[in-house]
Structures are given as structure tokens and as C-alpha cells.
Design an enzyme around this catalytic site. Structure first.
Site, PDB file in Angstrom:
ATOM      1  N   HIS A  37      47.252  31.709  66.221  1.00 57.27           N
ATOM      2  CA  HIS A  37      48.188  32.723  66.722  1.00 57.27           C
ATOM      3  C   HIS A  37      49.092  32.125  67.810  1.00 57.27           C
ATOM      4  O   HIS A  37      50.288  32.429  67.873  1.00 57.27           O
ATOM      5  CB  HIS A  37      47.432  33.892  67.362  1.00 57.27           C
ATOM      6  CG  HIS A  37      46.558  34.642  66.417  1.00 57.27           C
ATOM      7  ND1 HIS A  37      45.198  34.609  66.475  1.00 57.27           N
ATOM      8  CD2 HIS A  37      46.872  35.471  65.388  1.00 57.27           C
ATOM      9  CE1 HIS A  37      44.692  35.383  65.532  1.00 57.27           C
ATOM     10  NE2 HIS A  37      45.679  35.906  64.850  1.00 57.27           N
ATOM     11  N   GLN A  61      43.762  47.774  55.862  1.00 57.16           N
ATOM     12  CA  GLN A  61      43.738  46.531  55.081  1.00 57.16           C
ATOM     13  C   GLN A  61      42.330  45.975  54.900  1.00 57.16           C
ATOM     14  O   GLN A  61      42.150  44.895  54.375  1.00 57.16           O
ATOM     15  CB  GLN A  61      44.694  45.498  55.671  1.00 57.16           C
ATOM     16  CG  GLN A  61      44.302  44.926  57.014  1.00 57.16           C
ATOM     17  CD  GLN A  61      45.414  44.059  57.589  1.00 57.16           C
ATOM     18  OE1 GLN A  61      46.410  44.557  58.090  1.00 57.16           O
ATOM     19  NE2 GLN A  61      45.269  42.747  57.502  1.00 57.16           N
TER      20      GLN A  61
END
Ligand code: PAF
Length: 284
Positions: A37, A61
């Protein structure tokens, strides 16, 4: 750095930034931040006037409740890290800010969403496409940054960006790896030390196939067999799939040609499912 919890506040900041002609780079995440990230955040910082990172563990999800419950969460740690990377805003909404009561509108990218991760995790890409649409609509970024590790997610997001007319450039950042070669993932911290060490076999297999491709093997089935053989030699690994698909359409391919092919693998170590990929084409 400001942490924003309300969608309305995020909307008004996005509006203000547009009025001021500031360019906005956006990094959507589910938190539990790692080097992968941070590589996205670094690229975003270089690219625009303002960097916005979202942290939202999106239940839509996850098709497996256990996976959702096991998903690591550490907003305080994440925010402290992002402050060091000169992020301007962290958008960390509560569930009802994204999915208010009565929510019933979903985004589904046909075709691309169905194979590979979509087949193993039904509903996953409907959840991703829906939340990315809501986030893009809220943040209105000029650029959004995604990691190459999630190759199918990139194809889904690129398609929806084009189809729904978002003026957002999708920037793909290479996969960041642990020293062993294992692709960085928030899930790695749920592996035992032994599993984490042995999971490096996934990338070794993919690299071996990439080398074979460079050396002239162009048959997808032969390249898949190379990865399969290497991973199967590791007793802790259980293969979910290994596939060679077109990078944009995710259609299975038989021969490596001029366009980009994603050679991808999904492998279980214990309960933890890991994914990784390499890009192949005739010229690489
Ligand atoms: O890649 C992720 O972390 C997620 O799928 C995303 C893009 C933040 C959507 O929830």
C-alpha cells in the site's frame, strides 16, 4: 492530515479541491497497510497536489464470513503510518455511510468478473465494483492507484471507469514483495511462520514460467504446467487455480503473443488463500 468519517464531508472537500483546481490522487484500501500500500501512496504523492487514502473493509466483497472476520483491522496504526507519508486526507467511513439503510444498487462488470477470482469467490467483484464506484463518485479523483497483484481487480476497475464515464486515470503499480519473493498482502500476517516462508514458492513458480516464456515456450498450457509442478512439490500448498488470461478481458489464452497475458495463481496455505501473478508477452 484529516481523518474523515462522513461521506458528506468527503464530498464537500472533493468539491472544494476541484474548485481550487487541485489534482487529486486516490488510493483505495481496506486498511491493515503494508509496504504494498505504501508503494501506492508514494506514487500518489509524486503524482498530484492532494493525496486521499480510503480505509474501508468492504463486506460486500467477502463471500466468506470467516474471511471477513479474520481480516486484520488497525485504523490507529494505519493513520499513524499515513501521516508519515504526507497523506492529506484519510477517508474511513462507517458501514452505513457507504451502504445506507435500504441500499440496493450494485455495479457488476459482466464477463471480466466471472472467471478466476470471480469463480472462486462468487460476488467478490460485484462488491469491489460497487464500492469503487461509490468511492470514485465521492472522492472524484484525477488518478487512482492499484497494485498489480490484483490483476483481475485492475481489469474490472478499468472497465467500469470507462463504461461509467469516470474521468479517473487508473495507475497500476508493480507488486511489492517480501524478501523471499512472496507478494505483500494483508493476509500474510495470518500465515504461520512456516507457511509464510513456504508460500514464496508461488512466485518462484511464476518466475520460472516467465523465464521459460522468455526462452521461447509460448504455449500457455506448458507454462501453467511449470508453475503447477513447482507449487505441487510444496506439501503445505493447495492450488486453487493457475491460469493464463488476456490482461484486459481475462479471457483464457492458448499462446503468448503480442498483447499482455496475466499468468496468475491462487494457492491456499492452511485457511489462507494467496494470489499472485506475472505479466507475459512475446517481447518480455
Ligand atoms: O484492493 C483492495 O484493497 C480492495 O479491493 C479495494 C479496491 C479497496 C475495494 O474495497
Amino acid at each position: 492530515m484529516e481523518i474523515i468519517n462522513r461521506r458528506q464531508r468527503m464530498f464537500s472537500i472533493a468539491r472544494k479541491l476541484r474548485r481550487e483546481n487541485k489534482t487529486v490522487a486516490f488510493v483505495p484500501t481496506m486498511g491493515a497497510l503494508h509496504e504494498g500500500h505504501l508503494a501506492l501512496v508514494r506514487e500518489a504523492r509524486q503524482a498530484a497536489d492532494v493525496v486521499i487514502v480510503s480505509i474501508f473493509v468492504n463486506p460486500e466483497q467477502f463471500n466468506d464470513r470467516g474471511d471477513l472476520e479474520r481480516y486484520p483491522r488497525d485504523l490507529t496504526g494505519d493513520a499513524a503510518l499515513l501521516a508519515q507519508y504526507e497523506v492529506d486526507y484519510v477517508f474511513a467511513p462507517e458501514l452505513t455511510e457507504i451502504y445506507p439503510e435500504g441500499f440496493s444498487t450494485y455495479v457488476y462488470v459482466e464477463g471480466i468478473s466471472e472467471g478466476l477470482e470471480g469463480a472462486s469467490r462468487p460476488g467478490h467483484f460485484r462488491g469491489v465494483a460497487t464500492v469503487v464506484t461509490i468511492l470514485f463518485n465521492t472522492v472524484r479523483p484525477d488518478m487512482a492507484f492499484f497494485g498489480q497483484k490484483d490483476a483481475q481487480q485492475i481489469a474490472v476497475v478499468k472497465r467500469l471507469t470507462t463504461d461509467l464515464g469516470f474521468e479517473t486515470e487508473i495507475v497500476v503499480v508493480p507488486t511489492v514483495r517480501e524478501e523471499s519473493g512472496l507478494a505483500m498482502s494483508s493476509r500474510n500476517r495470518n500465515l504461520t511462520d512456516e507457511e509464510r516462508e513456504k508460500a514464496a514458492v508461488i512466485y518462484r513458480g511464476l518466475k520460472e514460467a516467465k523465464l521459460a516464456c522468455r526462452n521461447g515456450i509460448r504455449n500457455a498450457s506448458e507454462l501453467i504446467a511449470i508453475v503447477k509442478k513447482m507449487i505441487e512439490e510444496e506439501p503445505l500448498a493447495r492450488i486453487d487455480y493457475i491460469a493464463a488470461t488476456d490482461a484486459a478481458t481475462l479471457e483464457p489464452i492458448e499462446k503468448i503473443g503480442d498483447s499482455e497475458v496475466v499468468l496468475s495463481a491462487a494457492v491456499f496455505f492452511g485457511k489462507i488463500r494467496l494470489i499472485d501473478n506475472v505479466i507475459l508477452n512475446r517481447k518480455q
